[in-house]
Write a protein that holds these residues in place. Structure first.
Motif, PDB file in Angstrom:
ATOM      1  N   SER A   1       1.776   5.665  -3.189  1.00 42.69           N
ATOM      2  CA  SER A   1       2.922   6.378  -2.606  1.00 42.69           C
ATOM      3  C   SER A   1       2.680   6.779  -1.156  1.00 42.69           C
ATOM      4  O   SER A   1       3.610   6.758  -0.345  1.00 42.69           O
ATOM      5  CB  SER A   1       3.304   7.594  -3.445  1.00 42.69           C
ATOM      6  OG  SER A   1       2.223   8.496  -3.515  1.00 42.69           O
TER       7      SER A   1
ATOM      8  N   GLU B   1       6.473  -0.274  -5.682  1.00 42.20           N
ATOM      9  CA  GLU B   1       5.713   0.969  -5.784  1.00 42.20           C
ATOM     10  C   GLU B   1       4.696   0.953  -6.933  1.00 42.20           C
ATOM     11  O   GLU B   1       3.862   1.845  -7.021  1.00 42.20           O
ATOM     12  CB  GLU B   1       6.658   2.162  -5.920  1.00 42.20           C
ATOM     13  CG  GLU B   1       7.451   2.395  -4.650  1.00 42.20           C
ATOM     14  CD  GLU B   1       8.308   3.627  -4.707  1.00 42.20           C
ATOM     15  OE1 GLU B   1       8.124   4.494  -3.837  1.00 42.20           O
ATOM     16  OE2 GLU B   1       9.158   3.724  -5.630  1.00 42.20           O
TER      17      GLU B   1
ATOM     18  N   VAL C   1       3.383   3.648   0.952  1.00 43.95           N
ATOM     19  CA  VAL C   1       4.830   3.374   1.023  1.00 43.95           C
ATOM     20  C   VAL C   1       5.505   4.376   1.949  1.00 43.95           C
ATOM     21  O   VAL C   1       6.308   3.993   2.804  1.00 43.95           O
ATOM     22  CB  VAL C   1       5.476   3.380  -0.377  1.00 43.95           C
ATOM     23  CG1 VAL C   1       6.992   3.295  -0.267  1.00 43.95           C
ATOM     24  CG2 VAL C   1       4.945   2.224  -1.214  1.00 43.95           C
TER      25      VAL C   1
ATOM     26  N   PRO D   1      11.758   0.470  -1.330  1.00 44.29           N
ATOM     27  CA  PRO D   1      10.685   0.786  -2.269  1.00 44.29           C
ATOM     28  C   PRO D   1      11.292   0.777  -3.675  1.00 44.29           C
ATOM     29  O   PRO D   1      12.248   1.489  -3.942  1.00 44.29           O
ATOM     30  CB  PRO D   1      10.246   2.193  -1.854  1.00 44.29           C
ATOM     31  CG  PRO D   1      11.350   2.744  -1.015  1.00 44.29           C
ATOM     32  CD  PRO D   1      12.259   1.630  -0.632  1.00 44.29           C
TER      33      PRO D   1
END
Length: 169
Positions: free
Chosen positions: A154, A149, A157, A18
């Motif tokens: 978030s 990202e 991810v 990420p």
């Protein structure tokens, strides 16, 4: 989840990257590719937002001639948009690429791909699960999935990181 330094990536690793900016992506991915080339491994890069020619520039900063690696077949850069990315197709393709790398005399196969092609794809967990199972059982392949990202929220991810053995730094 503990992080793995990019210089410690080994065949059999399925890792998640990420990243929050282009410099971070370039630094980690170019080190991963350069290490693979220097270890006699074949490298396959699936680019989505990065122009394929940029990979050669990234590698030149690592002292690696990307154009030479491409010319001799050790490095292949493909568009992630050119292929159909369902789990079964990708897993079959990885097995074909692994076999070809062995036949061509490489020590293993390193894969990495920009995952921006999958934004909003409901099949992404199945895809990641298939990659994880293939990499962990094959033994002579490593993979890093790159998640920007700035594009993925978030929570998404964090959920996708769970399909990987570790996060690469």
């Amino acid at each position: 989840m503990a992080g793995t330094h990019v210089r410690q990536v080994r065949l059999g690793d399925h890792l998640c990257l990420p990243f929050t900016n282009d410099d971070e992506q370039r630094e980690i991915v170019s080190a991963y590719i350069a290490d693979g080339i220097m270890h006699g491994e074949r490298v396959l890069y699936f680019a989505d937002r990065t122009e394929p020619a940029a990979i050669d520039r990234w590698l030149s900063h690592k002292g690696v001639d990307g154009a030479l690696a491409v010319a001799r077949g050790q490095l292949t850069v493909r568009s992630a948009r050119d292929a159909e990315f369902d789990a079964a197709t990708v897993v079959t393709g990885i097995h074909i690429e692994m076999r070809q790398a062995r036949e061509d005399g490489y020590q293993g196969l390193r894969l990495t791909g920009e995952m921006s092609w999958a934004l909003g794809s409901p099949g992404l967990p199945e895809y990641e699960s298939g990659i994880a199972a293939t990499v962990s059982t094959a033994g002579d392949v490593a993979a890093i999935c790159q998640y920007d990202e700035r594009l993925f929220d978030s929570d998404a991810v964090n959920g996708l990181v769970a399909f990987h053995a570790s996060v690469v730094r």
